[in-house]
Write a protein that holds these residues in place. Sequence first.
Motif, PDB file in Angstrom:
ATOM      1  N   ALA A 210       0.860  -1.180   0.000  1.00 58.23           N
ATOM      2  CA  ALA A 210       0.000   0.000   0.000  1.00 58.23           C
ATOM      3  C   ALA A 210       0.899   1.233   0.000  1.00 58.23           C
ATOM      4  O   ALA A 210       1.853   1.307   0.777  1.00 58.23           O
ATOM      5  N   THR A 217      -4.541   6.115   1.564  1.00 61.19           N
ATOM      6  CA  THR A 217      -3.998   5.142   0.629  1.00 61.19           C
ATOM      7  C   THR A 217      -4.124   5.654  -0.793  1.00 61.19           C
ATOM      8  O   THR A 217      -5.221   5.933  -1.269  1.00 61.19           O
ATOM      9  N   GLU A 220      -3.101   0.318  -3.732  1.00 65.95           N
ATOM     10  CA  GLU A 220      -2.796  -0.920  -3.013  1.00 65.95           C
ATOM     11  C   GLU A 220      -2.917  -2.101  -3.978  1.00 65.95           C
ATOM     12  O   GLU A 220      -3.800  -2.125  -4.844  1.00 65.95           O
TER      13      GLU A 220
END
Length: 325
Positions: A210, A217, A220
């Motif tokens: 990630a 984020t 990922e």
Amino acid sequence: MPPPAVEATGLTKSYGGVRVLDALDLHVAPGTVFALLGPNGAGKTTTVRILATLTTPDAGHARVAGHDVVTARSRVRRAISLTGQFAAVDETQTGAENLWTAARLSGLSRRAAARRAAELLERFGLADAGNRLTRTYSGGMRRRLDLAAGLVRDPGATRVMFLDEPTTGLDPRSRQELWEVVRELSASGTTVFLTTQYLEEADRLADRVAVLGNGRTLAEGAPAELKARSAAHRLDVVADDQGSYLRLAARTPHPTTHDPATRTLGVPTDGSALHVRELLDVLDPGRRDIARFTLHTATLDDVFLTLTAADTAAGADNGKEPSHV
């Protein structure tokens, strides 16, 4: 499907009005190596501290080894091990004494602690140095001893091991040795949650990666998946002279690499002949600035730089992680 080893939903954390984590979501499968990447201040260490029950989130929820990190802290702590950025060993003790002390503090009897210390010294390649003072250990040996200390409880008790930049400052040989230990831990069923500044490290070790930026984020997936998603290849162009380099740089808003010393710029591409020709025409419409070019398979460095370049520019004044957390 077995429950996740680490699961976080909407994790949010601020320090002094600065939001370090911004509704972060994570899902880590058991028995895997998960790497959390991001520039300094992205929120990596704060994430680890929350998951290891050392810091409480302002909002959101997280479970580690099936236990809530806020309401079941003691259960989480019995199921995890945490190794920080610097090896925490007592230099006045031998390697065996360090492990024996850690085992006793974990509740093992004297005999069981001695037996466990001997087992771990052997497992981590430190048996021959077990009776030496740790002040004589190399950086790699200290790091291995630090990891061993996190596993002093009964085998299998540590379900999740958090490693916060474990190879920082190590020489290449020591780094390779530590990588092998991480692979062995994963193969034995331990989930390894890794933060690192070394892109090659994540590429070699992680099942999933990630990329973190400004507390959220950015992407990922498996390393190969991220490379293909960001850019399957990288086109490196070398400028004819410094003036040509500046013109090429002005036509390339987000290069994955840029090196003024060698007058080189890296640009993501799908690797097809059509796309490469199009890029060359866009970068050098007059066909006077590019001296030569090469095509490379994309690396995690390219993914990282591509994802974080625009994010860093957009959030230059936000999400800076305090150095003390």
